[in-house]
Scaffold this motif. Structure first.
Motif, PDB file in Angstrom:
ATOM      1  N   LEU A   1      35.401  38.995  42.059  1.00 31.32           N
ATOM      2  CA  LEU A   1      35.117  40.191  41.268  1.00 31.32           C
ATOM      3  C   LEU A   1      34.709  39.776  39.855  1.00 31.32           C
ATOM      4  O   LEU A   1      35.298  38.852  39.276  1.00 31.32           O
ATOM      5  N   ASP A   2      33.720  40.457  39.291  1.00 32.07           N
ATOM      6  CA  ASP A   2      33.295  40.113  37.932  1.00 32.07           C
ATOM      7  C   ASP A   2      34.151  40.837  36.900  1.00 32.07           C
ATOM      8  O   ASP A   2      34.937  41.735  37.215  1.00 32.07           O
ATOM      9  N   ALA A   3      33.991  40.440  35.641  1.00 32.68           N
ATOM     10  CA  ALA A   3      34.832  40.969  34.559  1.00 32.68           C
ATOM     11  C   ALA A   3      34.664  42.477  34.406  1.00 32.68           C
ATOM     12  O   ALA A   3      35.645  43.199  34.139  1.00 32.68           O
ATOM     13  N   ALA A   4      33.442  42.984  34.564  1.00 33.79           N
ATOM     14  CA  ALA A   4      33.217  44.428  34.422  1.00 33.79           C
ATOM     15  C   ALA A   4      33.953  45.213  35.506  1.00 33.79           C
ATOM     16  O   ALA A   4      34.550  46.264  35.242  1.00 33.79           O
ATOM     17  N   THR A   5      33.927  44.697  36.730  1.00 35.52           N
ATOM     18  CA  THR A   5      34.647  45.361  37.825  1.00 35.52           C
ATOM     19  C   THR A   5      36.139  45.352  37.581  1.00 35.52           C
ATOM     20  O   THR A   5      36.837  46.346  37.834  1.00 35.52           O
ATOM     21  N   ILE A   6      36.654  44.227  37.091  1.00 36.71           N
ATOM     22  CA  ILE A   6      38.082  44.122  36.793  1.00 36.71           C
ATOM     23  C   ILE A   6      38.488  45.160  35.745  1.00 36.71           C
ATOM     24  O   ILE A   6      39.480  45.877  35.898  1.00 36.71           O
ATOM     25  N   ARG A   7      37.698  45.260  34.688  1.00 35.61           N
ATOM     26  CA  ARG A   7      38.022  46.209  33.619  1.00 35.61           C
ATOM     27  C   ARG A   7      37.957  47.647  34.127  1.00 35.61           C
ATOM     28  O   ARG A   7      38.837  48.449  33.820  1.00 35.61           O
TER      29      ARG A   7
ATOM     30  N   PHE B   1      41.095  43.910  27.607  1.00 35.03           N
ATOM     31  CA  PHE B   1      39.703  44.294  27.840  1.00 35.03           C
ATOM     32  C   PHE B   1      38.757  43.552  26.899  1.00 35.03           C
ATOM     33  O   PHE B   1      37.646  43.175  27.278  1.00 35.03           O
ATOM     34  N   ALA B   2      39.208  43.324  25.670  1.00 35.64           N
ATOM     35  CA  ALA B   2      38.380  42.577  24.715  1.00 35.64           C
ATOM     36  C   ALA B   2      38.172  41.142  25.185  1.00 35.64           C
ATOM     37  O   ALA B   2      37.063  40.591  25.074  1.00 35.64           O
ATOM     38  N   GLU B   3      39.215  40.540  25.732  1.00 30.49           N
ATOM     39  CA  GLU B   3      39.102  39.170  26.258  1.00 30.49           C
ATOM     40  C   GLU B   3      38.160  39.116  27.454  1.00 30.49           C
ATOM     41  O   GLU B   3      37.339  38.187  27.572  1.00 30.49           O
ATOM     42  N   LEU B   4      38.239  40.099  28.329  1.00 28.60           N
ATOM     43  CA  LEU B   4      37.348  40.136  29.491  1.00 28.60           C
ATOM     44  C   LEU B   4      35.894  40.299  29.063  1.00 28.60           C
ATOM     45  O   LEU B   4      34.991  39.703  29.665  1.00 28.60           O
ATOM     46  N   THR B   5      35.666  41.082  28.005  1.00 22.61           N
ATOM     47  CA  THR B   5      34.295  41.290  27.522  1.00 22.61           C
ATOM     48  C   THR B   5      33.768  40.045  26.824  1.00 22.61           C
ATOM     49  O   THR B   5      32.613  39.639  27.029  1.00 22.61           O
ATOM     50  N   ALA B   6      34.610  39.420  26.015  1.00 20.79           N
ATOM     51  CA  ALA B   6      34.164  38.252  25.250  1.00 20.79           C
ATOM     52  C   ALA B   6      34.028  37.018  26.128  1.00 20.79           C
ATOM     53  O   ALA B   6      33.144  36.175  25.881  1.00 20.79           O
ATOM     54  N   ASN B   7      34.868  36.864  27.129  1.00 18.10           N
ATOM     55  CA  ASN B   7      34.846  35.674  27.985  1.00 18.10           C
ATOM     56  C   ASN B   7      34.831  36.081  29.457  1.00 18.10           C
ATOM     57  O   ASN B   7      35.854  35.961  30.155  1.00 18.10           O
ATOM     58  N   PRO B   8      33.706  36.588  29.949  1.00 18.09           N
ATOM     59  CA  PRO B   8      33.647  37.051  31.346  1.00 18.09           C
ATOM     60  C   PRO B   8      33.843  35.937  32.363  1.00 18.09           C
ATOM     61  O   PRO B   8      34.120  36.218  33.532  1.00 18.09           O
ATOM     62  N   ASP B   9      33.730  34.677  31.941  1.00 20.04           N
ATOM     63  CA  ASP B   9      33.960  33.549  32.852  1.00 20.04           C
ATOM     64  C   ASP B   9      35.219  32.774  32.487  1.00 20.04           C
ATOM     65  O   ASP B   9      35.422  31.654  32.965  1.00 20.04           O
TER      66      ASP B   9
ATOM     67  N   GLY C   1      41.365  34.496  36.866  1.00 19.68           N
ATOM     68  CA  GLY C   1      42.670  34.747  37.462  1.00 19.68           C
ATOM     69  C   GLY C   1      42.790  36.118  38.099  1.00 19.68           C
ATOM     70  O   GLY C   1      43.580  36.309  39.025  1.00 19.68           O
ATOM     71  N   LEU C   2      42.005  37.082  37.615  1.00 17.29           N
ATOM     72  CA  LEU C   2      42.023  38.442  38.153  1.00 17.29           C
ATOM     73  C   LEU C   2      40.836  38.727  39.057  1.00 17.29           C
ATOM     74  O   LEU C   2      40.576  39.885  39.393  1.00 17.29           O
ATOM     75  N   SER C   3      40.135  37.691  39.488  1.00 17.41           N
ATOM     76  CA  SER C   3      38.862  37.894  40.190  1.00 17.41           C
ATOM     77  C   SER C   3      39.001  38.156  41.681  1.00 17.41           C
ATOM     78  O   SER C   3      37.997  38.396  42.353  1.00 17.41           O
ATOM     79  N   THR C   4      40.217  38.103  42.215  1.00 19.20           N
ATOM     80  CA  THR C   4      40.411  38.424  43.637  1.00 19.20           C
ATOM     81  C   THR C   4      41.057  39.807  43.758  1.00 19.20           C
ATOM     82  O   THR C   4      41.850  40.209  42.894  1.00 19.20           O
TER      83      THR C   4
ATOM     84  N   ALA D   1      55.978  49.960  32.546  1.00 16.91           N
ATOM     85  CA  ALA D   1      55.983  49.954  31.082  1.00 16.91           C
ATOM     86  C   ALA D   1      56.023  48.527  30.548  1.00 16.91           C
ATOM     87  O   ALA D   1      56.733  48.220  29.592  1.00 16.91           O
ATOM     88  N   ALA D   2      55.246  47.648  31.187  1.00 20.94           N
ATOM     89  CA  ALA D   2      55.178  46.252  30.751  1.00 20.94           C
ATOM     90  C   ALA D   2      53.962  46.066  29.853  1.00 20.94           C
ATOM     91  O   ALA D   2      52.945  46.757  29.994  1.00 20.94           O
ATOM     92  N   ASP D   3      54.061  45.117  28.947  1.00 23.01           N
ATOM     93  CA  ASP D   3      52.987  44.885  27.977  1.00 23.01           C
ATOM     94  C   ASP D   3      51.884  44.045  28.614  1.00 23.01           C
ATOM     95  O   ASP D   3      52.105  42.880  28.961  1.00 23.01           O
ATOM     96  N   PRO D   4      50.664  44.590  28.764  1.00 23.61           N
ATOM     97  CA  PRO D   4      49.569  43.823  29.380  1.00 23.61           C
ATOM     98  C   PRO D   4      49.179  42.585  28.586  1.00 23.61           C
ATOM     99  O   PRO D   4      48.567  41.671  29.142  1.00 23.61           O
ATOM    100  N   ASP D   5      49.515  42.532  27.292  1.00 18.21           N
ATOM    101  CA  ASP D   5      49.155  41.358  26.495  1.00 18.21           C
ATOM    102  C   ASP D   5      49.809  40.089  27.027  1.00 18.21           C
ATOM    103  O   ASP D   5      49.370  38.977  26.703  1.00 18.21           O
ATOM    104  N   HIS D   6      50.847  40.255  27.838  1.00 21.00           N
ATOM    105  CA  HIS D   6      51.486  39.068  28.425  1.00 21.00           C
ATOM    106  C   HIS D   6      50.505  38.309  29.326  1.00 21.00           C
ATOM    107  O   HIS D   6      50.651  37.088  29.509  1.00 21.00           O
ATOM    108  N   LEU D   7      49.504  38.994  29.853  1.00 30.01           N
ATOM    109  CA  LEU D   7      48.505  38.338  30.695  1.00 30.01           C
ATOM    110  C   LEU D   7      47.674  37.335  29.905  1.00 30.01           C
ATOM    111  O   LEU D   7      47.067  36.426  30.492  1.00 30.01           O
ATOM    112  N   LEU D   8      47.638  37.488  28.584  1.00 26.93           N
ATOM    113  CA  LEU D   8      46.828  36.597  27.740  1.00 26.93           C
ATOM    114  C   LEU D   8      47.541  35.292  27.419  1.00 26.93           C
ATOM    115  O   LEU D   8      46.943  34.401  26.817  1.00 26.93           O
TER     116      LEU D   8
END
Length: 593
Positions: free
Chosen positions: A241-247, A266-274, A280-283, A298-305
């Motif tokens: 899956l590409d970054a746009a689909t993930i977002r 979302f900013a990270e996905l836009t700035a670094n689509p590869d 890691g989220l492409s499947t 209610a978990a903080d998504p920033d932990h993914l970064l």
């Protein structure tokens, strides 16, 4: 006789090896319709439970893979011209049937790429568009087949019974089946080669067939000297899956009020689509895990970064799944089938309220199941072999010895009871320890008991009326005949125990004529009943449950836990067997103690 042979072959899983007459046209149509209804029920429920359409399906796409991964284009389509098979999830059924004259396809992809979801959608679309004369698409898990021990035809018919409750007296002709063989990669490497060899040998190039596998395992298999590609089959490989689909997916599966929390991701996905986050989220698997762990909690998504590699991110998402699924009660109003709200605000499948298992306990229990069953289907009878044979041998030997010794001691004296009880305990222990652990102990059915009692009554009546014998002698002879029949009808440990009892009864009757024959008869019958009950697999399961619950490896209500795990989305069910949601989850849990 033919009917008996057919039923025996069916019970052994070798039905395809018998030259049996195929059912008539009307019977075949009726059988196919029943099977189609069962298949649709199984996978429609699974599609809802996995929320593959909630709120809309992921736009999974694939690319065409030609020779040498596929067969020659001339064999596939009749011309030396490549066929463009590129498409997306909604096109899979139309693509296969419109572009592939032979309806034979190999679907490849990396772990978690969505191969099982793809064939699930293919099967359901095929069932929806199916005419009465069309073959029935059936999904069969290749991990349940051992080619070295069972023919592919016998395995197919056995799985139809186990997975789809196909109990017709006549086998459905194979040309009425569109076989979807899922997970070649889940078989051991030598078994993969044998599987492809058998499949190519058993089915002509005109038989419709779909096969799925991880890309690396399939390539390694067809590159061996023994195995070949799937004859006349085209090949596709699922794309990441590409970054746009993930977002887009994370946007529509998150409540609008919580979208600002995803701004950094979302900013990270836009700035670094590869970048590593996008990879890691492409499947579909990883993306669905991120949805459960972060979009619906209610978990903080920033932990993914915070993860620097794709593998670390995938491992984290897998580790978070069980705590997410068991973090609270599920199945309430406004929640989806795995326990979290559907975007429509309504539950997409009717569910019973799930139980409030502790997350850490559920994680420990699932980890034990992953280690014990591996890729085999999970079922409560499969827990019988958890306890070492020596433990069963000691416990069942003591119980059998006590039953025999007590009953016979009352009838013939404590010394003889102690002797028979000791012999019975030793024979039981030796037999249980020597047996293959997964080989269930045999039991005698109700018909055999009726036959034994009837023989005893008939022989006793004949001897009493027509022979010049005392009553005690007639009873002993009749009892000996009944015990002989029991040994003949039973197998294994029961035969050994009954043989010992037979010798003890005859010896006592000869050497102790003062012992009442009726007392001996009662003691023998009590002993036979006791050792037969001890031989039942349900007792063995009861003992296994007690030991596992005491040690904390499983809850006492194992069956309830499995059903609840299926409702939550940790497990999926095919027939009476449960499997982990994905093999990556099983692997991750198997390494957790």
């Amino acid at each position: 006789m033919i009917g008996w042979l057919r039923q025996r072959a069916k019970s052994r899983g070798d039905l395809g090896t018998l030259d049996v007459a195929e059912p008539g046209a009307d019977a075949a149509v009726a059988c196919a319709e029943r099977l189609a209804a069962n298949v649709e029920q199984v996978w429609k429920s699974e599609e809802l439970r996995q929320r593959l359409l909630d709120p809309e399906p992921l736009p999974v796409t694939w690319r065409t893979v030609g020779p040498p991964v596929s067969d020659h284009w001339r064999v596939i389509g009749g011309k030396d011209v490549p066929i463009d098979l590129d498409g997306s999830l909604d096109d899979i059924y139309h693509m296969v049937h419109s572009k592939l004259p032979r309806t034979r396809l190999v679907a490849l992809g990396e772990p978690g790429a969505g191969k099982t979801s793809l064939v699930m959608r293919f099967a359901l679309a095929g069932l929806a568009a199916r005419e009465q004369a069309d073959p029935v698409p059936v999904i069969l898990r290749l991990s349940t087949w051992t080619p070295s021990n069972q023919s592919v035809i016998g395995w197919i018919y056995a799985r139809l019974v186990e997975d789809y409750d196909y109990n017709s007296a006549e086998p459905l002709p194979l040309d009425r089946l569109l076989l979807i063989l899922d997970g070649l990669d889940e078989m051991p490497a030598p078994e993969r080669e044998q599987a492809l060899i058998q499949i190519n040998a058993a089915f002509s190039a005109r038989h419709p067939l779909v096969l799925t596998s991880r890309t690396a395992e399939y390539l390694a298999t067809i590159e061996s000297h023994r195995a070949d590609v799937l004859t006349a089959a085209a090949a596709i490989e699922l794309k990441p899956l590409d970054a746009a689909t993930i977002r887009d997916y994370l946007t529509i599966t998150t409540k609008p009020a919580r979208l600002p929390e995803w701004s950094n991701v979302f900013a990270e996905l836009t700035a670094n689509p590869d970048g590593e986050l996008a990879r890691g989220l492409s499947t579909p698997l990883a993306l669905s895990l991120a949805r459960v762990a972060y979009a619906e909690r209610a978990a903080d998504p920033d932990h993914l970064l915070t993860f620097t590699t794709r593998r670390d991110l995938e491992a984290h998402l897998l580790a978070e799944l069980v705590p997410a699924l068991y973090s609270g009660s599920v199945g309430h109003r406004g929640r989806g089938p795995s326990g979290y709200p559907s975007r429509s605000g309504r539950s997409s499948v009717r569910e019973q309220p799930s139980l409030a298992w502790r997350a850490d306990a559920a994680h420990r229990w699932l980890s034990f199941l992953a280690r014990h069953f591996g890729r085999r289907g999970i079922s409560w009878p499969g827990l019988i072999d958890v306890v070492p044979p020596c433990v069963y041998g000691v416990l069942l030997g003591v119980l059998a010895g006590l039953c025999a010794g007590t009953a016979f001691g009352v009838a013939a004296g404590s010394a003889r009871g102690a002797l028979l009880g000791t012999a019975m305990a030793m024979a039981t222990f030796a037999y249980v320890v020597a047996r293959e652990p997964r080989d269930p102990l045999p039991t005698s059915g109700a018909l055999s008991w009726i036959a034994i009692l009837a023989l005893f009554a008939v022989v006793l009546g004949l001897l009493t009326m027509g022979a010049d014998l005392r009553a005690d002698q007639a009873v002993v002879i009749a009892l000996g005949a009944a015990l002989w029949l029991q040994v003949t009808l039973s197998r294994g440990r029961i035969a050994v125990q009954v043989g010992l009892l037979d010798m003890a009864v005859v010896h006592t009757a000869v050497t102790r004529p003062s012992v009442s024959p009726y007392t001996l008869t009662l003691a023998a019958l009590v002993t036979i009943l006791a050792v037969s009950v001890l031989s039942a697999s349900r007792l063995r399961f009861f003992l296994a449950r007690a030991m596992l619950a005491t040690s904390g490896r499983l809850p006492w209500r194992v069956d309830t836990f499995l059903k609840d795990g299926h409702r939550r989305g940790a497990l999926r069910q095919v027939g009476d067997l449960y499997y982990f949601r994905h093999d990556l989850l099983r692997q991750q849990l198997a390494h957790k103690k």
